[in-house]
Design a protein around this motif. Structure first.
Motif, PDB file in Angstrom:
ATOM      1  N   TYR A 152      50.276  21.737  52.722  1.00 26.42           N
ATOM      2  CA  TYR A 152      50.993  22.981  52.405  1.00 26.42           C
ATOM      3  C   TYR A 152      52.252  22.568  51.639  1.00 26.42           C
ATOM      4  O   TYR A 152      53.229  22.111  52.232  1.00 26.42           O
ATOM      5  N   LEU A 153      52.188  22.705  50.302  1.00 25.99           N
ATOM      6  CA  LEU A 153      53.247  22.172  49.453  1.00 25.99           C
ATOM      7  C   LEU A 153      53.724  23.227  48.456  1.00 25.99           C
ATOM      8  O   LEU A 153      53.048  24.218  48.204  1.00 25.99           O
ATOM      9  N   GLY A 154      54.895  22.982  47.890  1.00 25.26           N
ATOM     10  CA  GLY A 154      55.439  23.859  46.869  1.00 25.26           C
ATOM     11  C   GLY A 154      56.233  23.053  45.856  1.00 25.26           C
ATOM     12  O   GLY A 154      56.908  22.088  46.215  1.00 25.26           O
ATOM     13  N   VAL A 155      56.144  23.443  44.588  1.00 27.69           N
ATOM     14  CA  VAL A 155      56.891  22.787  43.506  1.00 27.69           C
ATOM     15  C   VAL A 155      57.871  23.803  42.941  1.00 27.69           C
ATOM     16  O   VAL A 155      57.466  24.809  42.365  1.00 27.69           O
ATOM     17  N   ASP A 156      59.156  23.540  43.110  1.00 31.03           N
ATOM     18  CA  ASP A 156      60.226  24.453  42.700  1.00 31.03           C
ATOM     19  C   ASP A 156      60.576  24.194  41.232  1.00 31.03           C
ATOM     20  O   ASP A 156      61.090  23.131  40.883  1.00 31.03           O
ATOM     21  N   LEU A 157      60.291  25.175  40.368  1.00 29.57           N
ATOM     22  CA  LEU A 157      60.579  25.039  38.943  1.00 29.57           C
ATOM     23  C   LEU A 157      61.916  25.694  38.606  1.00 29.57           C
ATOM     24  O   LEU A 157      62.185  26.828  39.027  1.00 29.57           O
ATOM     25  N   VAL A 158      62.733  24.977  37.860  1.00 31.30           N
ATOM     26  CA  VAL A 158      64.092  25.426  37.546  1.00 31.30           C
ATOM     27  C   VAL A 158      64.327  25.344  36.038  1.00 31.30           C
ATOM     28  O   VAL A 158      63.631  24.641  35.313  1.00 31.30           O
ATOM     29  N   LYS A 159      65.341  26.070  35.583  1.00 26.59           N
ATOM     30  CA  LYS A 159      65.713  25.987  34.165  1.00 26.59           C
ATOM     31  C   LYS A 159      66.353  24.633  33.862  1.00 26.59           C
ATOM     32  O   LYS A 159      66.187  24.083  32.782  1.00 26.59           O
ATOM     33  N   ASP A 160      67.125  24.131  34.809  1.00 27.06           N
ATOM     34  CA  ASP A 160      67.671  22.777  34.701  1.00 27.06           C
ATOM     35  C   ASP A 160      68.121  22.344  36.094  1.00 27.06           C
ATOM     36  O   ASP A 160      68.397  23.169  36.967  1.00 27.06           O
ATOM     37  N   LYS A 161      68.185  21.043  36.293  1.00 28.32           N
ATOM     38  CA  LYS A 161      68.493  20.517  37.624  1.00 28.32           C
ATOM     39  C   LYS A 161      69.939  20.796  38.046  1.00 28.32           C
ATOM     40  O   LYS A 161      70.229  20.920  39.234  1.00 28.32           O
ATOM     41  N   LYS A 162      70.846  20.878  37.065  1.00 31.67           N
ATOM     42  CA  LYS A 162      72.247  21.076  37.405  1.00 31.67           C
ATOM     43  C   LYS A 162      72.486  22.462  37.991  1.00 31.67           C
ATOM     44  O   LYS A 162      73.097  22.614  39.046  1.00 31.67           O
ATOM     45  N   SER A 163      71.987  23.491  37.324  1.00 34.18           N
ATOM     46  CA  SER A 163      72.207  24.861  37.804  1.00 34.18           C
ATOM     47  C   SER A 163      71.232  25.250  38.905  1.00 34.18           C
ATOM     48  O   SER A 163      71.516  26.115  39.721  1.00 34.18           O
ATOM     49  N   ARG A 164      70.053  24.630  38.902  1.00 33.57           N
ATOM     50  CA  ARG A 164      68.977  24.944  39.847  1.00 33.57           C
ATOM     51  C   ARG A 164      68.539  26.411  39.744  1.00 33.57           C
ATOM     52  O   ARG A 164      67.976  26.968  40.685  1.00 33.57           O
ATOM     53  N   THR A 165      68.767  27.023  38.597  1.00 31.98           N
ATOM     54  CA  THR A 165      68.368  28.414  38.396  1.00 31.98           C
ATOM     55  C   THR A 165      66.848  28.514  38.425  1.00 31.98           C
ATOM     56  O   THR A 165      66.162  27.814  37.675  1.00 31.98           O
ATOM     57  N   PRO A 166      66.299  29.372  39.265  1.00 28.12           N
ATOM     58  CA  PRO A 166      64.838  29.498  39.342  1.00 28.12           C
ATOM     59  C   PRO A 166      64.258  29.906  37.990  1.00 28.12           C
ATOM     60  O   PRO A 166      64.797  30.794  37.323  1.00 28.12           O
ATOM     61  N   ASP A 167      63.161  29.273  37.574  1.00 20.78           N
ATOM     62  CA  ASP A 167      62.513  29.603  36.308  1.00 20.78           C
ATOM     63  C   ASP A 167      61.191  30.310  36.592  1.00 20.78           C
ATOM     64  O   ASP A 167      60.118  29.703  36.611  1.00 20.78           O
TER      65      ASP A 167
END
Length: 966
Positions: free
Chosen positions: A894-909
């Motif tokens: 049971y896994l999840g991959v968190d996609l972001v606009k960039d690692k610094k802001s961690r804004t969800p993409d």
């Protein structure tokens, strides 16, 4: 002309000139350019421009041509020229021409891996409008000599092809060049106009959703050329290169373009040769460039992608592509018309000479011949077909989709039969069904030709002389013994083709084109199929929309029509086999034969309501409770996870005489009214989930990547758990008490988030101290999915008062349960009775018991531990490879991959997660976004998932992310 090096003005120098002449100040950022020097200009008030400083060798009229073309077009997506203080479009300063354009925002098409139907159609329509507008535009500098003008390609290739080292690629280019020479007489008949000539995936900007064009840039190749060349470049660069379904995308783009700017039949007939010519030119140019710059990795990488599409553009596909493109514009294909006329007017008889009463044999993926995994076992499949035959004879329908074992390949398989199988006993004679000539034998295919089409016969033994004429009724040969490693018994495969190049099978996305070249061979069998045409997905969507409420969403923008499941695979009606990485409900795998047998055997005996006494649910209860601690030894049967959580709340409230419930923010616990009121997952209830009831108290989600405290924070579990103490204190300050705390032990709806070690223990302690009960929601993660432990709460080292189970308990069959203590069950009994008609029915109990048997006998818990650890390890490598991969959550399977606009802001993409999921589906893998922002790729496959499956998943995901970040 001789091209000088790019201008080399410093940002400070450029800024002074820009301010002096355009009155624009701010900051400059260099942009990539081949000939010119370009800067992105950002002003202090947030406006953006592009400063373009032309190469010193660029003639002024060429720049004026670009300016006037931009000025002529009136679409919002076209850049606008910013006039200087004195009202000029460009200024000659320091020996260079300077221009300023407004900056167009947008996402480059090259970084969008998924091209929806809406996007492809929008691009076609938009460019059709551009062609329509440019058709009335003239400029004296337009007739210039440019290497990327298709009019120059044939000449350039004569020299450039010599730089191509790979012999296969070079031979493809030489063949394309020879084929082009045969098209030259036609080219004089096509229109000419000024065209953009460079509408590539790098020059088209899309909106944030990737659904429509938001900008077109780089007018540097504008020229007077063949009008149809605009579409040829567009199709190759923006519809076909990098697309999993290149010809299908091209078809839709042509259709949309043609509606806006009609194309002539001659232009369409030249379209595919022009696409080939452009592709050959690009590949040759890359080879030439690499001969000059052998260490240029960028050019080398692009060259690989360009060579891949060149190999798909074979000359053998010329008739296929031309017929398809003509059909897109509602024109007929001449060879097809001749074939149809011939079939309707020539004398024809059966290849078996005498009429045979064929039985229609279904070989589509939904057919019973593939049941119980027979589609992965050739001998079993053969036996099933033989059992269906009538006196040894049977026939399949034209264009039937077939089913083949899954291979770890992201491409479509050739599943659509462009002919028909006629099953017959070995040595059955075969006769000529029409006057024809025997032409040749290719492998086991015998090729016959009439004046207007080809006839192919496979699966026979014949002794024929090359080029020998045959009259109708002449003996050809006999049915050969079936081959080894085939799913079909002895047969003759019959196919009709007007091109001479049709394959026996094609990929689903190309079936429309090949149907225009092939025809139903039923005439040659005197057979009429009674099999229904498979329901098309589009019509299924329309039918569903009319009668099923649209709040019941389905996965994907282009949903597949699923007809079969087996183990960790799902199969669509077109024969595409998908790796299922999302169906945790099918815990032990789809269509497990032991589950089927258990259900069928029990249905033969008894299936009745739960108020009767029978052994089945008692036997299962005893077996299931053996997996639980001694304190949890009472079971309530339910049918779904929602019912289980609903009942758990009633039990807790009956036991505590309180109503308030603590939950973790972002979690989903079901769809009954009671559990909906405590669920706070935006994904499942976007408008109401955060508007919690007075008795619902969300706790801060203990996510150490996205939450308030990260994994580096000292004593992070205590800090997150303090929120529970604060919420409890608030409830008590209102004169009320805590009824329950409900939580998954791994946050499924949150994307598989593992909580900080010790967090759950601290919250349980606080809740118990306040007099509440703790509910462990094991609906998604229980039954060994955690690998290291059978239940998630065991992994977290807590002892709940109530545990809820969902449909994985029955591998998707509607059976679930609530497990609790004697004290809580007794408190509930004193106030209420409980009745659920078919919860724990005999059939449900037998199925659920079989699930436990399979978990044990097939060692699925151990498999979840091993494969899950490997999969997470491989996924975590992506964090270091891609800026868009923020975190990998979860445990075991049971896994999840968190996609972001960039690692610094961690804004969800969210958009990227949707594009990735859609593209993964196109590549044969089913995953989908989850979480409050739809940005976490959830991966929770059946527990029979293998390391090979995991490796295929990660490599495919890596490839897709690479294309998005190039």
């Amino acid at each position: 002309m001789n091209i000088a090096t790019c201008p080399t003005f410093s940002p400070d120098e450029a800024l002074i000139i820009l301010n002096d002449n355009w009155g624009i100040s701010g900051s400059l950022k260099p942009l990539d350019s081949y000939l010119d020097q370009n800067f992105l200009v950002k002003t202090n008030n947030g406006e953006k421009y592009v400063l373009k400083i032309a190469n010193i060798e660029t003639p002024e009229p060429w720049l004026d041509l670009q300016n006037k073309a931009v000025e002529h077009l009136y679409a919002d997506a076209i850049p606008k020229i910013i006039l200087s203080k004195e009202g000029h479009q460009m200024l000659f300063i320091e020996s260079h021409w300077w221009r300023v354009l407004n900056f167009l925002e947008g996402t480059m098409l090259s970084t969008v891996p998924y091209r929806s139907t809406k996007l492809v159609q929008n691009i076609g329509a938009f460019v059709g409008e551009i062609s329509k507008q440019l058709a009335s535009f003239t400029h004296p500098a337009a007739e210039r000599n440019l290497q990327w003008d298709l009019q120059q390609s044939a000449t350039l290739l004569e020299n450039w092809v010599t730089f191509v080292a790979d012999e296969k690629t070079k031979n493809s280019i030489l063949t394309i060049m020879e084929n082009w020479k045969t098209q030259i007489p036609k080219i004089a008949q096509v229109r000419k106009s000024i065209i953009h000539a460079d509408l590539t995936r790098y020059n088209l900007l899309l909106d944030d959703k990737g659904e429509k064009i938001q900008g077109i840039i780089d007018f540097g190749d504008v020229c007077w050329s063949w009008t149809i060349g605009e579409l040829a470049v567009l199709l190759l660069e923006s519809a076909m290169t990098g697309s999993p379904t290149p010809f299908a995308d091209a078809y839709q783009m042509i259709q949309s373009y043609h509606r806006i700017f009609p194309i002539t039949k001659t232009e369409i007939e030249l379209l595919y040769p022009l696409i080939q010519l452009r592709s050959a030119t690009i590949v040759s140019a890359s080879a030439r460039q690499l001969s000059i710059e052998p260490d240029n990795d960028y050019v080398r990488k692009q060259a690989i992608a360009d060579q891949e599409i060149l190999q798909q553009l074979s000359v053998e596909k010329s008739d296929f592509a031309t017929a398809l493109f003509l059909d897109a514009c509602a024109f007929s294909f001449e060879k097809n018309e001749k074939m149809q006329f011939s079939l309707q007017n020539q004398k024809i008889q059966s290849v078996f000479k005498d009429p045979i009463n064929f039985k229609n044999i279904a070989i589509t993926p939904a057919s019973d011949i593939y049941n119980e995994g027979a589609w992965t076992n050739f001998q079993a499949c053969q036996e099933n077909i033989i059992a269906e035959l009538e006196n040894g004879f049977g026939c399949t329908s034209y264009l039937s989709a077939t089913l083949h074992p899954f291979v770890s390949n992201s491409k479509e398989n050739e599943t659509i039969a462009l002919g028909s199988f006629a099953f017959a006993p070995v040595a059955t004679p075969i006769y000529a069904p029409i006057d024809c000539d025997f032409v040749k034998k290719e492998s086991d295919k015998y090729v016959f030709k009439t004046n207007d089409f080809y006839l192919y016969l496979s699966g026979i033994d014949a002794d024929l002389q090359m080029e020998s004429p045959l009259e109708i009724g002449d003996f050809i040969g006999v049915i050969a013994p079936e081959k080894l490693n085939t799913a079909f018994p002895s047969l003759v495969y019959i196919q009709i083709d007007c091109s001479g190049n049709a394959p026996a099978f094609c990929v689903p996305s190309e079936s429309k084109g090949w149907q225009l070249l092939c025809s139903d061979p039923a005439l040659f069998l005197e057979f009429k199929s009674n099999e229904k045409t498979p329901t098309q997905t589009d019509s299924l969507e329309n039918r569903r929309a009319k009668i099923i409420q649209q709040a019941q969403e389905y996965y994907y923008q282009k949903p597949m029509n699923l007809v079969r499941g087996w183990q960790q695979y799902l199969i669509a009606d077109d024969g595409r086999v998908y790796l299922d990485a999302i169906n945790n409900v099918a815990l032990i795998g789809h269509s497990h034969p032991k589950i089927v047998e258990a259900a069928v055997q029990q249905l033969k005996k008894l299936n009745t309501n739960a108020r009767f006494l029978y052994e089945d649910n008692i036997d299962y209860a005893e077996r299931l409770l053996a997996y639980f601690p001694e304190s949890l030894q009472v079971i309530f049967y339910t049918c779904t996870g929602s019912e289980a959580n609903d009942l758990a709340l009633r039990l807790a409230r009956a036991y505590t005489n309180e109503n308030d419930v603590l939950v973790i923010d972002g979690e989903y616990h079901g769809n009954t009214t009671a559990v909906d009121e405590i669920s706070t997952c935006l994904m499942d209830n976007p408008t109401a989930s955060k508007s919690v009831r007075p008795f619902t108290h969300p706790l801060m989600q203990p996510n150490t990547f996205r939450g308030k405290y990260n994994s580096e924070t000292p004593d992070v579990a205590t800090l997150y758990a303090q929120d529970a103490d604060e919420k409890i204190a608030f409830i008590q300050s209102q004169g009320r008490g805590v009824a329950a705390f409900i939580s998954e032990s791994l946050l499924g709806s949150g994307g598989g988030v593992e909580m900080p070690k010790g967090y759950l223990q601290k919250v349980y302690e606080s809740v118990h101290k306040a007099g509440g009960v703790c509910i462990a929601d094991e609906v998604q993660i229980g039954f060994g999915r955690m690998g290291s432990h059978f239940w998630g709460f065991q992994k977290e080292g807590v002892l709940p008062d109530i545990v809820t189970l969902g449909k994985p308990m029955g591998n998707g069959h509607p059976v679930s349960a609530v497990i609790t203590t004697h004290a809580i069950a007794e408190a509930y009994r004193k106030k209420y009775t409980y009745f659920n008609t078919f919860a724990g029915s005999p059939v449900s109990s037998q199925i659920a018991s079989t699930v436990l048997t399979v978990i044990e006998s097939e060692k699925l818990q151990e498999n979840a531990a091993a494969v899950g650890a490997f999969l997470k390890q491989e996924l975590e490598k992506l964090i270091y490879e891609f800026e868009s991969v923020g975190a990998v959550y979860g445990h075991a399977l049971y896994l999840g991959v968190d996609l972001v606009k960039d690692k610094k802001s961690r804004t969800p993409d969210s958009q990227k997660a949707l594009w990735v999921s859609e593209t993964m589906k196109q590549n044969g893998i089913i995953i989908y976004p989850t979480g409050d922002y739809y940005n976490i790729l959830k991966i929770k496959p059946p527990m029979c998932f293998t390391k090979e499956n995991a490796r295929f998943l990660v490599e495919t995901l890596r490839t897709i992310l690479s294309k998005m970040e190039d």
